[in-house]
Design an enzyme around this catalytic site. Structure first.
Site, PDB file in Angstrom:
ATOM      1  N   TYR A 110       1.719  -4.630 -10.957  1.00 21.20           N
ATOM      2  CA  TYR A 110       0.760  -3.518 -10.896  1.00 21.20           C
ATOM      3  C   TYR A 110       1.502  -2.181 -10.967  1.00 21.20           C
ATOM      4  CZ  TYR A 110      -2.380  -0.122  -8.781  1.00 21.20           C
ATOM      5  OH  TYR A 110      -3.118   1.009  -8.528  1.00 21.20           O
ATOM      6  N   THR A 120      -0.040   5.581  -8.950  1.00 22.68           N
ATOM      7  CA  THR A 120       0.007   5.020  -7.609  1.00 22.68           C
ATOM      8  C   THR A 120       1.403   5.095  -7.012  1.00 22.68           C
ATOM      9  OG1 THR A 120      -0.089   2.908  -6.402  1.00 22.68           O
ATOM     10  CG2 THR A 120       0.249   2.777  -8.755  1.00 22.68           C
TER      11      THR A 120
HETATM   12  N1  UFG Z   1      -4.234  -5.288   6.233  1.00 21.60           N
HETATM   13  C1  UFG Z   1      -4.443  -6.175   7.271  1.00 21.60           C
HETATM   14  N2  UFG Z   1      -5.460  -7.060   7.152  1.00 21.60           N
HETATM   15  C2  UFG Z   1      -6.274  -7.128   6.054  1.00 21.60           C
HETATM   16  C3  UFG Z   1      -6.047  -6.210   4.990  1.00 21.60           C
HETATM   17  C4  UFG Z   1      -5.002  -5.310   5.119  1.00 21.60           C
HETATM   18  O1  UFG Z   1      -3.739  -6.169   8.277  1.00 21.60           O
HETATM   19  O2  UFG Z   1      -7.172  -7.974   6.013  1.00 21.60           O
HETATM   20  C5  UFG Z   1      -3.140  -4.338   6.352  1.00 21.60           C
HETATM   21  C6  UFG Z   1      -2.095  -4.499   5.259  1.00 21.60           C
HETATM   22  O3  UFG Z   1      -1.148  -5.455   5.624  1.00 21.60           O
HETATM   23  C7  UFG Z   1      -1.544  -3.082   5.167  1.00 21.60           C
HETATM   24  C8  UFG Z   1      -2.737  -2.195   5.512  1.00 21.60           C
HETATM   25  O4  UFG Z   1      -3.658  -3.035   6.184  1.00 21.60           O
HETATM   26  O5  UFG Z   1      -0.558  -2.905   6.144  1.00 21.60           O
HETATM   27  C9  UFG Z   1      -3.420  -1.617   4.295  1.00 21.60           C
HETATM   28  O6  UFG Z   1      -3.692  -2.680   3.390  1.00 21.60           O
HETATM   29  P1  UFG Z   1      -4.607  -2.497   2.090  1.00 21.60           P
HETATM   30  O7  UFG Z   1      -4.670  -3.842   1.445  1.00 21.60           O
HETATM   31  O8  UFG Z   1      -5.876  -1.829   2.475  1.00 21.60           O
HETATM   32  O9  UFG Z   1      -3.788  -1.489   1.204  1.00 21.60           O
HETATM   33  P2  UFG Z   1      -2.294  -1.633   0.624  1.00 21.60           P
HETATM   34  O10 UFG Z   1      -1.473  -0.652   1.400  1.00 21.60           O
HETATM   35  O11 UFG Z   1      -1.799  -3.004   0.545  1.00 21.60           O
HETATM   36  O12 UFG Z   1      -2.581  -1.245  -0.861  1.00 21.60           O
HETATM   37  C10 UFG Z   1      -2.547   0.043  -1.294  1.00 21.60           C
HETATM   38  C11 UFG Z   1      -3.628   0.281  -2.348  1.00 21.60           C
HETATM   39  C12 UFG Z   1      -3.289  -0.448  -3.623  1.00 21.60           C
HETATM   40  C13 UFG Z   1      -1.922  -0.008  -4.031  1.00 21.60           C
HETATM   41  C14 UFG Z   1      -0.954  -0.421  -2.972  1.00 21.60           C
HETATM   42  C15 UFG Z   1       0.458  -0.099  -3.361  1.00 21.60           C
HETATM   43  O13 UFG Z   1      -4.864  -0.137  -1.854  1.00 21.60           O
HETATM   44  O14 UFG Z   1      -4.217  -0.148  -4.641  1.00 21.60           O
HETATM   45  O15 UFG Z   1      -1.272   0.270  -1.782  1.00 21.60           O
HETATM   46  O16 UFG Z   1       1.359  -0.995  -2.805  1.00 21.60           O
HETATM   47  F1  UFG Z   1      -1.546  -0.550  -5.181  1.00 21.60           F
END
Ligand code: UFG
Length: 324
Positions: A141, A117
């Site tokens: 993680y 990742t």
């Molecule tokens: N977001 C929102 N509202 C929500 C959920 C997410 O605004 O209810 C935003 C988050 O703040 C982020 C974007 O949408 O800016 C994407 O969020 P996700 O939770 O879908 O994904 P992440 O970027 O946090 O996570 C991803 C992968 C993980 C990995 C991580 C590494 O899904 O498995 O990146 O930091 F580990």
């Protein structure tokens, strides 16, 4: 048909990998403890229930099925949770990975594909991440995944060849809707948007609208899950051709803000996405975009479905189906 052991084969990415392997002429053997996976997601080969913390169970599945390679997806994968329960992440991901790598080698299998990742890079806002970028994980993680990368390097002189894929925001679903994304609890943006559109939950909360970006929301690089697993099959063939162990980043190089994903979802679903604006989420980087030049040029990977409308259409079709 040659068999491939797919750990986490009942999970979101693992189940899609099983389909891609079956289509490419392999028999995927899913090995999963069903802690977050779904029995009904295993459709393309046998399911062996087992836990990576149980070395004997790994030895048994390798002895029974004699796979030619291992694809390792099984892991705890929530950044926030990993900070609440770091011990679980280090124990299950790292010890589980060590058991699997040792068992793989003991069984005389020399090909290993690992799902890593961009969380191994830590917070490097504004930088396009690639294979050369230094890794400084900022959560358990990412740390646990980096530890397994290091383990693979250490086992390599002992005859294990590997391909490590580092990817970021995986989205979408099988275009035939045979498998898809079903987490409980769901934390990822795309499925949460689709649940909000369907009225299955309240409004989507946008985590932070005051970031230093054009529209104030975070930017991510989204890859279609079917494209992602295609790269894994290409990685397997790479190793079958006797090529060297490598790391490949899988992304499109294009960033989408949260508001852009919401707007694209409204267009695809023909309906407004109910949203509310909330505070920033702890641990979120402003902008994370993952380069993929190496995968495109060396592996011949073409992420043909990874446009935002296509990912949303395929995810929407899956979410509108009966699911698992
Ligand atoms: N977001 C929102 N509202 C929500 C959920 C997410 O605004 O209810 C935003 C988050 O703040 C982020 C974007 O949408 O800016 C994407 O969020 P996700 O939770 O879908 O994904 P992440 O970027 O946090 O996570 C991803 C992968 C993980 C990995 C991580 C590494 O899904 O498995 O990146 O930091 F580990």
């Amino acid at each position: 048909m040659a068999k491939v052991l797919v750990t986490g084969g009942a999970g979101y990415i693992g189940a899609h990998a099983c389909k891609a392997l079956a289509q490419a002429g392999y028999t995927p053997v899913a090995f999963d403890n069903l802690s977050t996976g779904h029995r009904a997601a295993v459709k393309f080969g046998p399911l062996v229930e087992g836990d990576l913390l149980n070395r004997a169970a790994i030895d048994a599945v390798l002895a029974e099925h004699a796979p030619i390679a291992v694809m390792h997806f099984a892991a705890l994968s929530q950044v926030g949770e990993s900070m609440q329960e770091p011990g679980r992440y280090w124990r299950e991901n790292v010890l589980g990975g060590l058991n699997l790598i040792e068992a793989t080698q003991a069984a005389g299998i020399d090909k290993f594909i690992f799902s890593s990742t961009c969380a191994t890079y830590g917070d490097q806002d504004g930088v396009v991440l690639n294979e050369e970028t230094e890794q400084h994980p900022i959560n358990a993680y990412g740390g646990s995944k980096l530890a397994i990368e290091q383990m693979l390097r250490d086992f390599s002189p002992k005859g294990l060849t590997y391909v490590i894929f580092r990817y970021f925001n995986v989205a979408g679903a099988d275009p035939d809707a045979e498998v898809g994304e079903a987490h409980d609890p769901e934390t990822h943006l795309v499925p949460l948007i689709l649940q909000a559109v369907a009225g299955a939950r309240g409004a989507l909360t946008i985590f932070g609208t005051d970031y230093d970006t054009a529209d104030g929301t975070c930017i991510r690089d989204y890859v279609h899950v079917s494209d992602l697993v295609d790269a894994h099959v290409a990685g397997l063939k790479w190793l079958e051709e006797g090529k060297s162990s490598e790391v490949f980043c899988l992304g499109t190089g294009d960033g989408f803000s949260v508001r852009e994903v919401v707007a694209a979802a409204a267009a695809v679903t023909n309906g407004p996405v109910p949203i509310e604006e909330g505070p920033r989420r702890a641990g979120d980087a402003v902008k994370l975009v993952c380069g993929s030049d190496k995968a495109r040029t060396q592996l011949g990977w073409t992420p043909s479905r990874s446009t935002m409308p296509q990912m949303l259409r395929d995810a929407h079709r899956w979410h509108a189906s009966d699911g698992f």
